[in-house]
Write a protein that holds these residues in place. Structure first.
Motif, PDB file in Angstrom:
ATOM      1  N   GLN A 167     -71.925 -21.192   6.343  1.00 49.49           N
ATOM      2  CA  GLN A 167     -71.782 -20.428   5.096  1.00 49.49           C
ATOM      3  C   GLN A 167     -71.349 -19.152   5.149  1.00 49.49           C
ATOM      4  O   GLN A 167     -70.263 -18.819   4.409  1.00 49.49           O
ATOM      5  CB  GLN A 167     -73.276 -20.520   4.359  1.00 49.49           C
ATOM      6  CG  GLN A 167     -73.666 -21.928   4.166  1.00 49.49           C
ATOM      7  CD  GLN A 167     -74.964 -22.149   3.456  1.00 49.49           C
ATOM      8  OE1 GLN A 167     -76.017 -21.699   4.308  1.00 49.49           O
ATOM      9  NE2 GLN A 167     -75.254 -22.682   2.341  1.00 49.49           N
ATOM     10  N   GLU A 170     -67.601 -18.925   5.774  1.00 49.91           N
ATOM     11  CA  GLU A 170     -66.582 -19.276   4.679  1.00 49.91           C
ATOM     12  C   GLU A 170     -66.361 -17.967   4.044  1.00 49.91           C
ATOM     13  O   GLU A 170     -65.381 -17.629   3.331  1.00 49.91           O
ATOM     14  CB  GLU A 170     -67.284 -20.151   3.989  1.00 49.91           C
ATOM     15  CG  GLU A 170     -67.177 -21.581   4.346  1.00 49.91           C
ATOM     16  CD  GLU A 170     -65.946 -22.283   4.641  1.00 49.91           C
ATOM     17  OE1 GLU A 170     -65.128 -22.069   3.719  1.00 49.91           O
ATOM     18  OE2 GLU A 170     -65.846 -22.917   5.381  1.00 49.91           O
ATOM     19  N   ARG A 204     -63.112 -21.265  11.315  1.00 46.45           N
ATOM     20  CA  ARG A 204     -62.520 -21.110  10.244  1.00 46.45           C
ATOM     21  C   ARG A 204     -61.229 -20.295  10.156  1.00 46.45           C
ATOM     22  O   ARG A 204     -60.553 -20.499   9.113  1.00 46.45           O
ATOM     23  CB  ARG A 204     -63.789 -20.428   9.324  1.00 46.45           C
ATOM     24  CG  ARG A 204     -64.865 -21.576   9.089  1.00 46.45           C
ATOM     25  CD  ARG A 204     -64.304 -22.979   8.412  1.00 46.45           C
ATOM     26  NE  ARG A 204     -63.797 -22.698   6.919  1.00 46.45           N
ATOM     27  CZ  ARG A 204     -62.878 -23.079   6.757  1.00 46.45           C
ATOM     28  NH1 ARG A 204     -61.856 -23.803   7.353  1.00 46.45           N
ATOM     29  NH2 ARG A 204     -61.974 -22.681   5.467  1.00 46.45           N
ATOM     30  N   THR A 375     -77.848 -24.905  -0.648  1.00 43.74           N
ATOM     31  CA  THR A 375     -76.401 -24.641  -1.016  1.00 43.74           C
ATOM     32  C   THR A 375     -76.357 -23.217  -1.414  1.00 43.74           C
ATOM     33  O   THR A 375     -76.103 -23.219  -2.663  1.00 43.74           O
ATOM     34  CB  THR A 375     -75.997 -25.732  -1.738  1.00 43.74           C
ATOM     35  OG1 THR A 375     -76.829 -25.647  -2.975  1.00 43.74           O
ATOM     36  CG2 THR A 375     -75.904 -27.018  -1.304  1.00 43.74           C
ATOM     37  N   PRO A 377     -74.749 -19.559  -2.298  1.00 44.78           N
ATOM     38  CA  PRO A 377     -73.448 -18.877  -2.203  1.00 44.78           C
ATOM     39  C   PRO A 377     -73.504 -17.723  -1.289  1.00 44.78           C
ATOM     40  O   PRO A 377     -74.647 -17.418  -0.783  1.00 44.78           O
ATOM     41  CB  PRO A 377     -73.610 -18.275  -3.682  1.00 44.78           C
ATOM     42  CG  PRO A 377     -74.851 -18.132  -4.128  1.00 44.78           C
ATOM     43  CD  PRO A 377     -75.522 -19.209  -3.492  1.00 44.78           C
ATOM     44  N   VAL A 399     -67.884 -16.823  -2.519  1.00 45.20           N
ATOM     45  CA  VAL A 399     -67.754 -18.230  -2.102  1.00 45.20           C
ATOM     46  C   VAL A 399     -68.973 -18.862  -2.964  1.00 45.20           C
ATOM     47  O   VAL A 399     -70.072 -18.708  -2.480  1.00 45.20           O
ATOM     48  CB  VAL A 399     -67.526 -18.538  -0.571  1.00 45.20           C
ATOM     49  CG1 VAL A 399     -67.545 -20.242  -0.455  1.00 45.20           C
ATOM     50  CG2 VAL A 399     -66.424 -17.890   0.092  1.00 45.20           C
ATOM     51  N   PRO A 400     -68.647 -19.757  -3.889  1.00 42.64           N
ATOM     52  CA  PRO A 400     -69.776 -20.506  -4.349  1.00 42.64           C
ATOM     53  C   PRO A 400     -70.513 -21.579  -3.559  1.00 42.64           C
ATOM     54  O   PRO A 400     -70.045 -21.980  -2.539  1.00 42.64           O
ATOM     55  CB  PRO A 400     -69.016 -21.427  -5.708  1.00 42.64           C
ATOM     56  CG  PRO A 400     -67.668 -20.610  -5.707  1.00 42.64           C
ATOM     57  CD  PRO A 400     -67.220 -20.018  -4.311  1.00 42.64           C
ATOM     58  N   SER A 402     -71.347 -24.241  -3.684  1.00 44.34           N
ATOM     59  CA  SER A 402     -70.585 -25.806  -3.622  1.00 44.34           C
ATOM     60  C   SER A 402     -69.658 -25.977  -2.536  1.00 44.34           C
ATOM     61  O   SER A 402     -69.306 -26.934  -2.314  1.00 44.34           O
ATOM     62  CB  SER A 402     -70.164 -26.291  -4.915  1.00 44.34           C
ATOM     63  OG  SER A 402     -69.149 -25.292  -5.453  1.00 44.34           O
ATOM     64  N   GLU A 403     -69.190 -24.708  -2.168  1.00 42.70           N
ATOM     65  CA  GLU A 403     -68.192 -24.593  -1.283  1.00 42.70           C
ATOM     66  C   GLU A 403     -68.337 -23.910   0.141  1.00 42.70           C
ATOM     67  O   GLU A 403     -67.402 -23.809   1.007  1.00 42.70           O
ATOM     68  CB  GLU A 403     -66.842 -23.848  -1.984  1.00 42.70           C
ATOM     69  CG  GLU A 403     -66.367 -24.236  -3.298  1.00 42.70           C
ATOM     70  CD  GLU A 403     -65.319 -23.463  -3.983  1.00 42.70           C
ATOM     71  OE1 GLU A 403     -65.016 -22.427  -3.164  1.00 42.70           O
ATOM     72  OE2 GLU A 403     -64.924 -23.783  -5.238  1.00 42.70           O
ATOM     73  N   THR A 404     -69.569 -23.613   0.041  1.00 40.95           N
ATOM     74  CA  THR A 404     -69.805 -22.849   1.729  1.00 40.95           C
ATOM     75  C   THR A 404     -70.002 -23.729   2.750  1.00 40.95           C
ATOM     76  O   THR A 404     -69.879 -23.539   4.073  1.00 40.95           O
ATOM     77  CB  THR A 404     -70.916 -21.992   1.235  1.00 40.95           C
ATOM     78  OG1 THR A 404     -72.290 -22.865   0.835  1.00 40.95           O
ATOM     79  CG2 THR A 404     -70.630 -20.875   0.249  1.00 40.95           C
ATOM     80  N   PRO A 406     -69.453 -27.458   4.961  1.00 40.09           N
ATOM     81  CA  PRO A 406     -68.965 -28.653   5.455  1.00 40.09           C
ATOM     82  C   PRO A 406     -70.198 -29.843   5.333  1.00 40.09           C
ATOM     83  O   PRO A 406     -71.148 -29.389   5.272  1.00 40.09           O
ATOM     84  CB  PRO A 406     -68.685 -28.203   6.770  1.00 40.09           C
ATOM     85  CG  PRO A 406     -68.878 -26.847   7.103  1.00 40.09           C
ATOM     86  CD  PRO A 406     -69.914 -26.620   6.414  1.00 40.09           C
TER      87      PRO A 406
END
Length: 415
Positions: A167, A170, A204, A375, A377, A399-400, A402-404, A406
């Motif tokens: 996370q 990201e 990344r 999850t 941020p 980074v929200p 929901s996007e951190t 995989p």
């Protein structure tokens, strides 16, 4: 489940029932647990929870924050009429050492009757406690950040509110190679967390920029004190950026020595834990101008964070840092799982937590069904001049949640 580097028989070995574990533990352990068995909530039943923190050893500067966050959560839970149970907190010292931590875990489970355990900051220590949680079938919320804790070493009894290195990768990776430089050196402590930082962040960065170049890597032992030769290597390289996979006293010492040798003026220094309160306190003005991933900041207007900051400051005369927020919400998530389940039995609470969405200081998070990782941020931040001796944190990019993360399968978790 199965995990990388583990024999197929491992699942069988760690899947003993709790009765079998207690029988192996002996009569003392069984008697210690007999008085604290869970069940349906009601009657203000006492639930024994344990906070195992590094009060000595290399991460001893970080452990007290974890514990004070946990203690505040217990106070609030016990004063909350929404809960038909009370928490009884027992504590132990992991000593930042795996063997000591497992001994403490055995003590609080077998002798104190704990069925819900939080703690550890060293990821290597947390990984050992993962296995112990599977053996004894108690719920464990780790404080370590390495990916394998809820990745290749995941199991059904482990849930993590701490933000993991995937996370944070990201948050820092794309920003660093797109804004700070594409020639990157990695220096990291030689243990599970450092390895995780290197593996996730380098991957990344490569995905974020075709111009990314790894110009060098170096490693040091956990608890090392002299980083001069590494700093000279990095200074003499073509690096635009150095990523530091370290935390606690290691990161403080490296940053201070890097500033003394002029490295922080020469290239961008990026540390996934550079924004930690304890690191900023230990580095003072030496960390001004460096960059870091942010898992948490007291200024956040997310979830019920401001109520937490006010309560914590009232009790401790200072604002909370990342480790305090992890202790605080790890125990609150245990309580919320019990309320959701209508039971304090670990198996019932496990089922209620798995895939559940709960309000925390970071907002509404989900403990993913696939790997039990929260999850959360994350943020990229820069350390700037503060009013006093400690640098301030300027959040640059979010980074929200929901996007951190995989998919769990990409992180090695199979449950």
């Amino acid at each position: 489940m199965s995990s990388e580097g583990t024999s197929p028989d491992r699942t069988v070995g760690i899947a003993r029932s709790r009765r079998q574990f207690l029988a192996a533990a002996g009569a003392v352990g069984a008697l210690g647990l007999a008085g604290c068995q869970g069940g349906s909530t009601g009657g203000d039943a006492a639930v024994t929870v344990a906070s195992l923190n590094p009060m000595t050893g290399p991460f001893s500067s970080l452990g007290p924050g974890q514990r004070t966050g946990a203690e505040l959560a217990v106070t609030e839970i016990n004063n909350n009429d929404d809960y038909d149970f009370e928490f009884e907190l027992v504590t132990g010292d992991t000593e930042t050492e795996a063997g000591a931590a497992q001994s403490e875990a055995q003590r609080v489970v077998q002798e104190e009757g704990a069925e819900f355990v939080f703690g550890a900051i060293s990821s290597s220590v947390a990984l050992g406690l993962n296995d112990f949680a599977a053996q004894s079938e108690h719920i464990y919320f780790p404080g370590g950040a390495a990916v394998p804790i809820t990745g290749s070493a995941c199991n059904e009894w482990v849930f993590r509110f701490e933000t993991n290195t995937a996370q944070i990768a990201e948050a820092i990776s794309a920003y660093s190679v797109n804004n700070l430089g594409t020639n990157v050196w990695f220096h990291y402590a030689d243990y599970a967390y450092g390895d995780s930082v290197y593996n996730r962040t380098s991957r990344r960065m490569a995905a974020a920029s075709d111009d990314y170049t790894e110009v060098g890597t170096s490693t040091s032992e956990l608890g090392a004190s002299n980083y001069g030769s590494f700093i000279t290597q990095i200074s003499n390289s073509d690096a635009d950026v150095v990523v530091l996979g370290m935390t606690g006293g290691d990161l403080v010492n490296f940053t201070n020595q890097a500033a003394d040798q002029g490295l922080t003026d020469q290239i961008a220094v990026v540390g996934p834990t550079q924004t930690f309160q304890s690191v900023r306190a230990g580095t003072g003005s030496n960390s001004v101008g460096t960059f870091g991933g942010a898992r948490y900041d007291p200024s956040l207007d997310t979830g019920d964070n401001q109520a937490f900051v006010e309560a914590y400051a009232s009790e401790n005369d200072r604002e909370p840092g990342n480790f305090a927020r992890v202790g605080y919400d790890s125990l609150r998530l245990m309580a919320k799982g019990m309320a959701e389940a209508g039971s304090t039995e670990p198996a019932d609470v496990r089922d209620a937590l798995e895939g559940g969405t709960f309000t925390t200081v970071l907002g509404d998070i989900t403990l993913r069904e696939s790997d039990h990782q929260a999850t959360n941020p994350t943020w990229m931040a820069k350390l700037t001049e503060g009013d006093g001796d400690t640098a301030d944190v300027e959040l640059l990019d979010q980074v929200p949640g929901s996007e951190t993360l995989p998919p769990a399968s990409d992180l090695g978790c199979e449950m």
